[in-house]
Design a protein around this motif. Sequence first.
Motif, short mmCIF file in Angstrom:
data_model
loop_
_atom_site.label_atom_id
_atom_site.label_comp_id
_atom_site.label_asym_id
_atom_site.label_seq_id
_atom_site.Cartn_x
_atom_site.Cartn_y
_atom_site.Cartn_z
N ASP A 77 11.17 7.42 -6.56
CA ASP A 77 10.17 8.15 -6.67
C ASP A 77 10.69 9.56 -7.55
O ASP A 77 9.97 10.46 -6.95
CB ASP A 77 9.46 8.60 -5.31
CG ASP A 77 8.35 7.58 -4.92
OD1 ASP A 77 7.95 6.77 -5.74
OD2 ASP A 77 7.98 7.62 -3.73
N ARG B 203 14.49 9.42 -1.69
CA ARG B 203 13.49 9.07 -2.43
C ARG B 203 13.58 8.51 -3.74
O ARG B 203 13.02 8.97 -4.61
CB ARG B 203 12.29 10.02 -2.53
CG ARG B 203 11.88 10.38 -0.93
CD ARG B 203 10.60 11.21 -1.00
NE ARG B 203 9.47 10.62 -1.73
CZ ARG B 203 8.70 9.71 -1.01
NH1 ARG B 203 9.08 9.41 0.24
NH2 ARG B 203 7.71 9.08 -1.81
N GLY C 15 6.14 2.12 2.83
CA GLY C 15 7.79 2.14 3.02
C GLY C 15 8.58 1.33 1.87
O GLY C 15 9.81 1.26 2.17
N ASN D 271 6.78 -3.81 7.95
CA ASN D 271 7.71 -2.66 8.14
C ASN D 271 7.29 -1.75 9.38
O ASN D 271 6.38 -1.78 9.83
CB ASN D 271 7.65 -1.65 6.71
CG ASN D 271 8.89 -0.83 6.99
OD1 ASN D 271 9.81 -1.08 7.42
ND2 ASN D 271 8.50 0.24 5.92
N LYS D 272 8.20 -0.87 9.74
CA LYS D 272 7.86 0.20 10.77
C LYS D 272 7.60 -0.18 11.90
O LYS D 272 6.77 0.25 12.73
CB LYS D 272 6.80 1.25 10.23
CG LYS D 272 6.76 1.67 8.92
CD LYS D 272 5.88 2.93 8.56
CE LYS D 272 5.72 3.27 7.08
NZ LYS D 272 4.87 4.15 6.87
N SER E 96 12.60 -2.55 10.37
CA SER E 96 12.56 -1.03 10.19
C SER E 96 13.29 -0.46 9.06
O SER E 96 14.54 -0.51 9.16
CB SER E 96 13.02 -0.30 11.43
OG SER E 96 12.84 0.90 11.27
N HIS F 281 1.01 -1.09 -0.01
CA HIS F 281 0.00 -0.04 -0.09
C HIS F 281 0.95 1.41 0.06
O HIS F 281 2.02 1.24 0.83
CB HIS F 281 -0.71 -0.10 1.26
CG HIS F 281 -1.93 0.99 1.28
ND1 HIS F 281 -2.97 0.96 0.56
CD2 HIS F 281 -1.92 2.11 1.99
CE1 HIS F 281 -3.91 1.92 0.67
NE2 HIS F 281 -3.13 2.66 1.64
N VAL F 282 0.54 2.18 -0.52
CA VAL F 282 1.36 3.54 -0.77
C VAL F 282 1.60 3.93 0.71
O VAL F 282 0.91 3.72 1.79
CB VAL F 282 0.51 4.68 -1.52
CG1 VAL F 282 -0.64 5.09 -0.92
CG2 VAL F 282 1.29 5.88 -1.88
N ASP F 283 2.82 4.34 1.08
CA ASP F 283 3.29 5.05 2.22
C ASP F 283 3.80 3.89 2.98
O ASP F 283 4.19 4.30 4.14
CB ASP F 283 2.15 5.68 2.89
CG ASP F 283 2.50 7.39 2.29
OD1 ASP F 283 3.53 7.60 1.69
OD2 ASP F 283 1.64 7.92 2.57
#
Length: 314
Positions: A46, A43, A19, A130-131, A168, A15-17
């Motif tokens: 992108d 980035r 990571g 992630n995160k 992460s 999903h966007v964002d």
Amino acid sequence: MGKREDLRNVAIIAHVDHGKTTLVDQLLRQSGIFRANEAVAERVMDSGDLERERGITILSKNTAVKYGGTKINIVDTPGHADFGGEVERVLMMVDGVLLLVDAFEGCMPQTRFVLKKALGLGKKPLVVLNKIDRPGARPAEVVDEVLDLFIELGASEDQLDFPVAYCSAREGCASLDPSVPGTDMKPLFEMILNQVPAPEGDLGGPTQVLFSNIDYDEYVGRIGIGRVERGEIKVGQQVAICGGGEEGHRNAKISKLYQFEGLKRVEAESAKLGDIIAVSGITDLNIGETACTTDHIDPLPFVKIDEPTVSMLF
Ligand code: GDP
């Protein structure tokens, strides 16, 4: 028949964002391609102006990293549902898929959308949470959510048996055990090497390259992006372009051939079974066409992909 133990081809779906860009940055930083003192641009995946403007990833871009003696091609996939057909084409070039999910946010509409495509194409995704550094991250719960989503989407028993990496991307660490914090990306690199099948096929057979995408370059014009499915392809080679849902063939010459290294497309003399390549010189090349040896014309099956609209999906 042969196997390319020195190569892995993967796509990251998310999903966007969640990571993707940050993860690829880290894999680049910690791989053999970049020297320690060489900064990786912000980035990296992108970088297109249009993408920045719209805040979504439109064009698929390839990155290659090296881990030990193995090259890992990472094919980016568009995260947005508008580009559905492109997701499938990209997935057809790879042997492994990393499903990246934010350990705080959990599964989101695009997670579902891209996972459905990957499962439908018979891919066996590796799950990357992630995160995990985020306050409130809930890795165990999110793994359960992911499992539920796999079941709901009709995953096979083999697909359900997915490995999980806890990561992460921002801090550059991954671990296969949620109770043991990672110190670097090594566990994720190892997971890719161990779980993603090495490309396998006929290394010595007649050339067969399937083009799954078209790109443009201001200097060399139309570029076909594809995967060598059999044998080898060389600069200067005469090939027959065939398939793509059409009868017959036309001849063309490979004027330039590129492989991916880090974020760059670098010229190469040749490429072989399993390599993901870009070629220029075929001015009328279409997505879904095959380049073959001129005396052995056998196009790969053309998979027609409908381009669904967002309204059809949700
Ligand atoms: P993409 O849209 O999937 O490419 O996502 P990005 O890589 O651009 O990341 C989206 C946002 O999440 C950015 O603000 C990143 O800095 C942030 N981010 C990415 N990875 C992590 C992570 O591991 N931990 C935290 N806390 N934030 C992250």
